[in-house]
Scaffold this motif. Sequence first.
Motif, PDB file in Angstrom:
ATOM      1  N   LYS A  52       0.836  -1.201   0.000  1.00  0.00           N
ATOM      2  CA  LYS A  52       0.000   0.000   0.000  1.00  0.00           C
ATOM      3  C   LYS A  52       0.873   1.254   0.000  1.00  0.00           C
ATOM      4  CE  LYS A  52      -4.565  -0.582   1.924  1.00  0.00           C
ATOM      5  NZ  LYS A  52      -5.210  -0.842   3.218  1.00  0.00           N
ATOM      6  N   ALA A  53       1.892   1.222   0.866  1.00  0.00           N
ATOM      7  CA  ALA A  53       2.788   2.378   0.962  1.00  0.00           C
ATOM      8  C   ALA A  53       3.486   2.603  -0.378  1.00  0.00           C
ATOM      9  CB  ALA A  53       3.808   2.143   2.073  1.00  0.00           C
ATOM     10  N   HIS A  54       3.849   1.478  -0.994  1.00  0.00           N
ATOM     11  CA  HIS A  54       4.514   1.566  -2.279  1.00  0.00           C
ATOM     12  C   HIS A  54       3.605   2.218  -3.316  1.00  0.00           C
ATOM     13  CE1 HIS A  54       7.978   0.510  -4.588  1.00  0.00           C
ATOM     14  NE2 HIS A  54       7.211   0.083  -5.581  1.00  0.00           N
ATOM     15  N   ALA A  55       2.343   1.753  -3.330  1.00  0.00           N
ATOM     16  CA  ALA A  55       1.385   2.304  -4.297  1.00  0.00           C
ATOM     17  C   ALA A  55       1.154   3.784  -4.035  1.00  0.00           C
ATOM     18  CB  ALA A  55       0.069   1.538  -4.213  1.00  0.00           C
ATOM     19  N   ARG A  56       1.115   4.136  -2.749  1.00  0.00           N
ATOM     20  CA  ARG A  56       0.876   5.540  -2.424  1.00  0.00           C
ATOM     21  C   ARG A  56       2.041   6.404  -2.898  1.00  0.00           C
ATOM     22  NH1 ARG A  56      -1.212   5.157   2.865  1.00  0.00           N
ATOM     23  NH2 ARG A  56       0.890   5.315   3.653  1.00  0.00           N
ATOM     24  N   ARG A  57       3.259   5.847  -2.725  1.00  0.00           N
ATOM     25  CA  ARG A  57       4.431   6.609  -3.152  1.00  0.00           C
ATOM     26  C   ARG A  57       4.418   6.783  -4.668  1.00  0.00           C
ATOM     27  NH1 ARG A  57       9.218   3.908  -0.725  1.00  0.00           N
ATOM     28  NH2 ARG A  57       9.477   2.963  -2.776  1.00  0.00           N
ATOM     29  N   ARG A  58       4.048   5.704  -5.368  1.00  0.00           N
ATOM     30  CA  ARG A  58       3.941   5.778  -6.818  1.00  0.00           C
ATOM     31  C   ARG A  58       2.979   6.894  -7.240  1.00  0.00           C
ATOM     32  NH1 ARG A  58       5.140   1.105  -9.777  1.00  0.00           N
ATOM     33  NH2 ARG A  58       7.390   0.992  -9.659  1.00  0.00           N
ATOM     34  N   ARG A  59       1.840   6.943  -6.529  1.00  0.00           N
ATOM     35  CA  ARG A  59       0.836   7.934  -6.878  1.00  0.00           C
ATOM     36  C   ARG A  59       1.382   9.346  -6.645  1.00  0.00           C
ATOM     37  NH1 ARG A  59      -3.350   5.089  -4.881  1.00  0.00           N
ATOM     38  NH2 ARG A  59      -3.283   6.213  -2.924  1.00  0.00           N
ATOM     39  N   ALA A  60       2.121   9.509  -5.548  1.00  0.00           N
ATOM     40  CA  ALA A  60       2.703  10.818  -5.251  1.00  0.00           C
ATOM     41  C   ALA A  60       3.700  11.218  -6.338  1.00  0.00           C
ATOM     42  CB  ALA A  60       3.388  10.797  -3.887  1.00  0.00           C
ATOM     43  N   TRP A  61       4.505  10.220  -6.782  1.00  0.00           N
ATOM     44  CA  TRP A  61       5.447  10.512  -7.870  1.00  0.00           C
ATOM     45  C   TRP A  61       4.711  10.964  -9.112  1.00  0.00           C
ATOM     46  CZ3 TRP A  61       9.088   5.608  -7.699  1.00  0.00           C
ATOM     47  CH2 TRP A  61       9.900   5.716  -6.553  1.00  0.00           C
ATOM     48  N   LEU A  62       3.614  10.268  -9.410  1.00  0.00           N
ATOM     49  CA  LEU A  62       2.847  10.578 -10.604  1.00  0.00           C
ATOM     50  C   LEU A  62       2.354  12.028 -10.564  1.00  0.00           C
ATOM     51  CD1 LEU A  62       2.098   8.832 -13.040  1.00  0.00           C
ATOM     52  CD2 LEU A  62      -0.217   8.697 -12.091  1.00  0.00           C
ATOM     53  N   VAL A  63       1.872  12.437  -9.370  1.00  0.00           N
ATOM     54  CA  VAL A  63       1.411  13.823  -9.231  1.00  0.00           C
ATOM     55  C   VAL A  63       2.568  14.781  -9.500  1.00  0.00           C
ATOM     56  CG1 VAL A  63       0.498  15.539  -7.638  1.00  0.00           C
ATOM     57  CG2 VAL A  63      -0.412  13.215  -7.612  1.00  0.00           C
ATOM     58  N   SER A  64       3.726  14.514  -8.903  1.00  0.00           N
ATOM     59  CA  SER A  64       4.882  15.383  -9.124  1.00  0.00           C
ATOM     60  C   SER A  64       5.273  15.428 -10.590  1.00  0.00           C
ATOM     61  CB  SER A  64       6.073  14.903  -8.295  1.00  0.00           C
ATOM     62  OG  SER A  64       6.052  15.496  -7.025  1.00  0.00           O
ATOM     63  N   TRP A  65       5.277  14.258 -11.228  1.00  0.00           N
ATOM     64  CA  TRP A  65       5.661  14.237 -12.649  1.00  0.00           C
ATOM     65  C   TRP A  65       4.705  15.062 -13.489  1.00  0.00           C
ATOM     66  CZ3 TRP A  65       6.741   8.309 -12.375  1.00  0.00           C
ATOM     67  CH2 TRP A  65       8.072   8.103 -12.011  1.00  0.00           C
ATOM     68  N   MET A  66       3.407  14.984 -13.160  1.00  0.00           N
ATOM     69  CA  MET A  66       2.457  15.787 -13.915  1.00  0.00           C
ATOM     70  C   MET A  66       2.685  17.277 -13.675  1.00  0.00           C
ATOM     71  SD  MET A  66      -0.909  13.458 -13.601  1.00  0.00           S
ATOM     72  CE  MET A  66      -2.085  14.756 -13.858  1.00  0.00           C
TER      73      MET A  66
END
Lengths: 299, 276
Positions: free
Chosen positions: A10-24
Amino acid sequence: MITATLGEKKAHARRRRAWLVSWMQVGPMAAVLLLLFALPTLLFLVVSFFDYDRVGIYPAFILDNYRDLLTTPATWRIYLSTMRFAVMAWAITLVLGFYIALFLVFHIRSAKTRMILFMACAVPFWTSGIIRTIAWIPFLGRNGAFNTILMKMHLTDRPLEFLLFSDFSVMVTYIHLYTLLMMAPIANSMAKIDKNLIEAARDCGASRFQIVRHIIIPLSRTGIALGSILVFTQVIGDYFVVKRMSGGQSASIVSALSTEIQAMQYPPAAASAVVLVIFVGILVAGIMRVVDVRQELAR
Amino acid sequence: MRRPRVREKRPATFYLLASLMGLYLLFLYGPMIIIYILSFQGPDGGVTFPMVGFSTKWFLDILKPKQMADIPSSFSRSMLLSSLVCILTVVMSVAAGLGFRRRFPGAAVLFYLAIASLVMPSLLVGFGIGLGFQFLDLPQGLFTSALGAQLTWTLPFGLLTMFAVVARFNRSYEEAATDLGASPFQRLRWITLPILLPGIVGVAVGAFTLSYDEYARTTLVIGSKNTLPLEIYALISSDSTPELFAIGTVTTVVSFALILAMLALVLRLQRRRTQG
């Protein structure tokens, strides 16, 4: 055991999502810089190996452009002359910028006065560099304001000729244009210094000189590094001031390059552009090695 | 009992540095003031002192389109381009500034790319973009190649400014908004952006003035119709009348008006915040 891995996932998925926001969020800027800065830079790297004649340029992989460039004495002369300007401008703007920042940050007690004085220094930077350059012509000229003042005061009986269209006027213009680039980052670093440190040093009996030498200079090194990078690269990249203020007596690396571009000799121009980029890159990387600018900017 | 605050005596270095500051300001403004005065030179006067009468002839001359230079249309072109550069820079820099608050893969690469774009000798940026447009056979112009070249200059400045702005931002306001049930969009619209607004105004004015005065990156990719700085650049070599100074005075007035408007706006925003 199972819950732990689930939590991890879950933590991993959350981090991925945060990265995605930053990349956008950084995406549009990254796209512009890649497309309009990185790619064109690669392009002239490629073109620097091309062949050319009077009619056009031809895809090839030859080193002739570099060989011609590096074996011409004029190249070395121009690099030397530009570096001389750059080092002199750096040294003078460093001393001037450092002491003005020191005055603004540590000697001015009212925040409002500090703000006004800082704006007074900064505002000309937001006006046209071309206009600020040519503004020196009526001031330094043979019949210019400065010579008139000197003659009225009987300090000299004939106008000083070396003031305009000389290395002197080029230097004066550089200092006029770029001192703020040195002063602002240094003042920014100084403002972050804890005033209690200065108090403590004074209580321990440090002199003013010692405080500057052992506390203020080391703690404003980021600003000094950043300012040095800006002043060096601006002077090295200049072609207008040298052309305009030296009266055609001096050339700079970039003014020589622009002559080649205007003659449509793209491959040799590209080769000298690559050499210049490597030169600037080494210089900037050297300064950034001494001080981790990124680490300190984020602070 | 409150002790009256004793003002510490100024050290000798204060007076030394104060005179240095004064001299520096004189050095900064002296030559510029001289060209402002000379732009009111009489019709028969030249580009140096003495003043031969007093007139506004040179300002009126600007308005007449000439063979060598057409200042009014290049001015409106510059205004248009700078406005567009300003809007794009603000949107991209604010977004990127917010994005950089988290660690993410590629952050260092993008940071160094921005620094590289900032320190790259300006003419070379234009050279590279110009080559690219030629190879792809694209037409060069104000809103294509020139716009792109200027963004490579304003975006790094915008990003660095946003670093400073974001560093002063206290994230607990955002956390409080989330705790009170704000959606991410509401949080951005009503909390984050209003708090960052003075800094964003700074980015906007910075981007506008940098673009408005830019010439080194634009000169090789402008196409056939010049911006104002390039028109002035062309004029310098052909013209030696006080008209050049009058143009300088006018563009400086434009820049100053913009900066003053920004300062007034930022001060008002701050006052409203301390009152509200």
